[in-house]
Each structure stands twice: as C-alpha cells, then as structure tokens.
Design a protein around this motif. Structure first.
Motif, PDB file in Angstrom:
ATOM      1  N   ALA A   1       0.820  -1.408   0.187  1.00 53.75           N
ATOM      2  CA  ALA A   1       0.103   0.177  -0.127  1.00 53.75           C
ATOM      3  C   ALA A   1       0.906   1.462  -0.197  1.00 53.75           C
ATOM      4  N   GLU A   2       1.969   1.151   0.660  1.00 56.55           N
ATOM      5  CA  GLU A   2       2.845   2.398   0.933  1.00 56.55           C
ATOM      6  C   GLU A   2       3.501   2.482  -0.519  1.00 56.55           C
ATOM      7  N   ALA A   3       3.632   1.569  -1.370  1.00 60.44           N
ATOM      8  CA  ALA A   3       4.506   1.783  -2.657  1.00 60.44           C
ATOM      9  C   ALA A   3       3.372   2.583  -3.514  1.00 60.44           C
ATOM     10  N   ALA A   4       2.303   2.111  -3.319  1.00 58.56           N
ATOM     11  CA  ALA A   4       0.898   2.459  -4.278  1.00 58.56           C
ATOM     12  C   ALA A   4       0.841   4.096  -3.879  1.00 58.56           C
ATOM     13  N   LEU A   5       0.730   4.141  -2.686  1.00 62.61           N
ATOM     14  CA  LEU A   5       0.622   5.875  -2.350  1.00 62.61           C
ATOM     15  C   LEU A   5       1.566   6.586  -2.649  1.00 62.61           C
TER      16      LEU A   5
END
Length: 549
Positions: free
Chosen positions: A529-533
C-alpha cells in the motif's frame, strides 16, 4: 511473440485462437420508399417490438447487473421521443431503415450534448439502432461470432446485450481495445468471472485465428506464444479451476489476520450464488430494485417481504443494507425526477431521502420488521453522506426504529477527510470506491470521454481510503469497501494495507480475492500500500504495487 498491455479484470488466464467482433453493417442510404408510408410504419413498429422483446428476454436470462443494463436499453428502444422522430421521417417519404438510422443519430447527438448519464447512454443508441436496422434488413445483428470451437473474443468494446449472454463454454477470454476497469464491459466480465483484459488498444491488429494468451493477472495479451508459455498458462488455469472447486474458507491474510469477504447483491434471489461461492455475508445490498420500476414507492409490506427473504439466507451473518440510493443515473418519479443540470452533484442519495422523509421512514420500518423476524446481523447505511450533521441525522433515525447498527457510505472527499468526526456518530463506514473516484477526480463515472480518470488506483483516491482506515482504527469502528475496487485482487491487498477490514464484491470475484489475500501478511499488505501511495498516477501505482508484491 509480442506482449500487448491493458488492464486485467481478475486473476484468470486463458489461451486460444482469436476471433474479432463483427463490425457494424454500413449505414442505409437516404432513398425514397417504394412501398409507402403505411408499410414502412408497420415494418419499423414490428422491428422495434422484436428488438425490445429480445433485449428483455436477454435481460431475464442474464440477471444481475446485466439485467439492469439490458432493461434500460429496451426502454430506450421504445422511447416515445424516438418514435416521433422515426414517424416524422417516414411521413416525409423515407424508408424505415433510413428513418431509424437518422432519428437515432439525431437523438444520439442530443444526448451527447447533454453529457453526464444521458451522454453515456448515447453509446447504447448505436447498438439498438443496429439491431433494429438488421431486423428490417432480415439479417443477423452484428455481434459476437458463433463458431463451432472455443475462442478468444477481441472487440472494440461490447454492447451490454452481447456481454450479458456470452456463451462461456466457447468464449475463453475477452479482450477489448477500448474501455477501462469500471466500464460496463469490465463490470459485467467481473460479475460473470470471464478472463478479460480491457483497454488493450494494439489487440485490434491481432489476426483472426492467431493464438494468444490472455493473462488478466498481469493485464497482458501475448501473441504467438511459445509452447512453453502455453504450457505454463494451461497449468495456471488448471490450478485456478482446482482452487475454485475447493470448499471456500473465510477470508484471511497469510498471517491469519481475518478479512471478511462479502457479496454485493442487487436482489434477494442473488443470495444463493453468493453463499455457494463462500460469501461470509453481504457488504452491500442495493434496495433500488424495489423502487426503480415502480411509479410509486413500494409498500412497507412489500419491502419487508423482500428484506426478510434476503436476511433469511444469512442467519448469524452480517448483512449490510443500503437505503434507497436514488438520483443521478437513477431518478424516480415519486422522489426526484426534476431536471438537474448536473444530477451527479444534485439531489441524490440521503439528500433525496431527507426531502421525502416518509419514504426513508417506511424503508426503515420495513427493515426493522424484517430484522425482528430473522436471525441475520442487520447493518443499515446511508448513501452519499457528506457532512457530520447528515451522519448524526441518519444514525439517530435508524436507532429510533430499533436498528442496532447504523453506518454511512464514504463516497465524497468531504466524508473521507472528516471520517474521524463522522465515525464519532456512525457505527461503521463503507467506502464506495466508484463514486469516491468520480468525485475525487472530477470525472463522471458514466461519461466515456473521461473514463481514463475513473481509476480507483489513483493515489489521490488511495489517500482518502487511508484517511478513513486511520479514523476507523483510532475509534475502533469497522471500515469496509463495497465498490468495484474490492474485486481487483491486488488492489484488495492495497486496501487492506490502508486499514480496510472487509471487502464486498460481485460473488464471482470472491475466489480470486480470497486466494490473493492468503499470499500476503498484514505487514506485506502495508508495504504494498505504501508503494502505491508513493506513485504519481494510477498506472504507476498499480505497477508499484505489483513490484512490491
């Protein structure tokens, strides 16, 4: 070998020969009628009646979201304004073919000028006109080919009437050159469990008969694949079939973290399939089916009977019922049929119900009565909540009727940004990613010209989901997702990493999402999720999540 890229729907993979969708027939010429106006009038009336009957027949057979779309097309075919336009041209001496072609084209231009929901419906007119003209010519309507062998269907896009009744014994996979992850074609493909890649523009150049691998998991179409590639794809397909036939288990991450996997349903009769596919309950029950075909609001008794049928199918399980979400693309003559310049931003959802509170009170009465007669865990929620005051109003009203669990849908940025304050009043929040994306990106979800903006992978949308997830965690209030995003297996992992605890989707998507969640721990989901954000746009967010996974 070449690899063509698009957006995959689900996690399926299939291999087979390509067949292209038949192109539309050439437009009729404007020549005078040789049989007279009365004969042309009879011909066109019979043709429209036959096409309408066929669309309604397909709607009845298709069910689900396809049924709604096809019934809407049938209504368009019989629109009295269109009938008047056709009659005017026939009276002027035109053939029935030309009258239909010209009248529908004029009507299409008018709808496109209006934009919004009506603008999106303009595309449906092409399909309807083609069907009527084919009937007048005594030829088959353009549509899906029907060979004597399985095939991969390649099309610019599919009309709802074609998607609804695809022969799944023959259509191995679907590839479109147009469309996106929330297009009608994508939604219906997901509902039917069809292996699909949409928006693969280069697929138009793949010749008929050429073998391709359609890999929805990677969003690719591989042309002229090597034997070893075909073998790997066949093995993956076999593994998926075996997994699909295994007894379903509750949704959970690899570390045992439970993630409730729920079903989106449109009518009580859909419950049987959902239960068979392992739905742990219902995350979104749309009550509009009781209202949309009625000239007046259904009685409390009629509503109670429908809700009781639904709740009886899920004893002891959570069932989230959304009160009437009318307005925008679903106007009702007894609620909100007044013309609005931009109905998506108008009197819809809870706003419309507050303006006709008796309808809301009757619905809550019916829900409370059905709840008292069944053993499901009933949750109710309001659509299109934008303020703290609206949240307090709805939850207080629900409790007035003895409904224990009352929540809100988060569909507009204001409710996401103030989620902590709204959840101080509501018992839970359910994020509707379709509308949240629409309002975040200022892109009408029903308008084809801005379809590229309608992608829930956009980091702006994901940030808002994260705000709601944080608020829910801080207050100990459940947060779920019931939009189309929940049915995208990789995006489901991202949503869990953003703090979402339940996912609701079309029942056909449950298996893929369940399997993908089981491969990741909560820490891994948070890292993905952090990578997508951290990405700048939807495409790079999807790519970053794939790389991090």
């Amino acid at each position: 070998m070449a690899v063509l890229r698009g957006v995959g729907i689900g996690q399926g993979v299939a291999t087979g020969p390509v067949l292209h969708m038949a192109e539309a027939a050439p437009a009729p010429e404007d020549v005078p009628s040789t049989v007279g106006a009365d004969a042309e009038r009879t011909r066109v009336q019979e043709a429209i009646a036959a096409v309408t009957a066929e669309l309604n027949r397909r709607a009845e057979a298709a069910g689900g979201a396809a049924r709604d779309v096809l019934e809407a097309q049938a209504m368009i075919a019989e629109d009295p304004t269109l009938a008047d336009e056709v009659e005017e041209r026939i009276s002027a001496g035109s053939t029935a073919e030309w009258a239909v072609h010209d009248a529908f084209a004029g009507f299409r231009a008018s709808l496109e000028a209006v934009g919004g929901y009506l603008g999106e419906r303009a595309a449906d007119l092409d399909d309807i006109a083609q069907r009527v003209i084919a009937r007048l010519r005594g030829v088959a309507a353009p549509g899906v080919p029907d060979p004597d062998h399985p095939f991969v269907l390649v099309a610019r896009d599919l009309a709802p009437a074609d998607t609804a009744l695809l022969d799944l014994d023959k259509v191995l996979a679907l590839v479109t050159t147009d469309g996106g992850p929330t297009s009608h074609t994508a939604i219906l493909a997901r509902e039917k469990g069809i292996v699909a890649v949409v928006g693969a523009a280069e697929a138009a150049g793949v010749p008929d008969g050429g073998t391709v691998i359609v890999d929805a998991a990677s969003g690719t179409v591989t042309t002229e694949p090597a034997p070893e590639e075909i073998a790997r794809a066949a093995a993956r397909a076999a593994d998926r079939r075996a997994a699909d036939t295994a007894p379903p288990t509750p949704g959970a991450l690899a570390d045992g973290t439970p993630i409730a996997l729920l079903a989106n349903l449109g009518k009580p009769g859909d419950a049987v399939d959902a239960v068979a596919r392992g739905a742990e309950g219902v995350g979104l029950f749309r009550t509009e089916f009781l209202f949309l075909s009625a000239s007046q609001a259904p009685t409390v008794t009629a509503q109670r009977d429908a809700y009781r049928e639904l709740l009886s199918a899920f004893p002891g399980r959570k069932v989230v019922v959304r009160v009437l979400d009318a307005g925008a693309d679903k106007p009702l003559p007894f609620l909100n049929d007044a013309h609005e310049e931009n109905p998506a931003l108008g009197l819809r959802g809870l706003r419309a119900l507050r303006a006709s509170e008796d309808i809301l009170r009757e619905q809550l009465t019916a829900l409370a009565e059905a709840d008292a007669e069944t053993e499901a865990d009933l949750w109710v929620m309001a659509p299109m909540v934008a303020t703290v005051e609206e949240t307090a109003y709805f939850t207080a009203l629900a409790r007035e009727y003895g409904l224990r669990t009352a929540g809100i849908m988060v569909e507009v940025p204001s409710s996401a940004l103030l989620a902590d304050r709204l959840l101080a009043h509501a018992d839970f929040a359910s994020i509707g990613t379709n509308d949240l994306t629409q309002y975040t990106m200022a892109a009408d979800r029903l308008l084809g010209s801005v379809a590229s903006f309608q992608d829930p992978w956009h980091p702006a949308v994901l940030r808002l989901v994260a705000e709601v997830g944080r608020a829910g965690a801080a207050l100990g209030k459940p947060v779920g997702v019931c939009g189309e995003a929940a049915a995208d297996p990789l995006l489901a992992v991202v949503l869990v990493g953003l703090g979402v605890g339940s996912l609701s989707m079309a029942p056909a998507a449950l298996s893929d999402v369940r399997r993908t969640l089981s491969l990741h721990t909560l820490d891994q989901a948070r890292r993905i999720a952090e990578a997508a954000l951290a990405a700048d746009d939807a495409a790079s967010a999807r790519a970053a999540a794939q790389a991090a996974g």
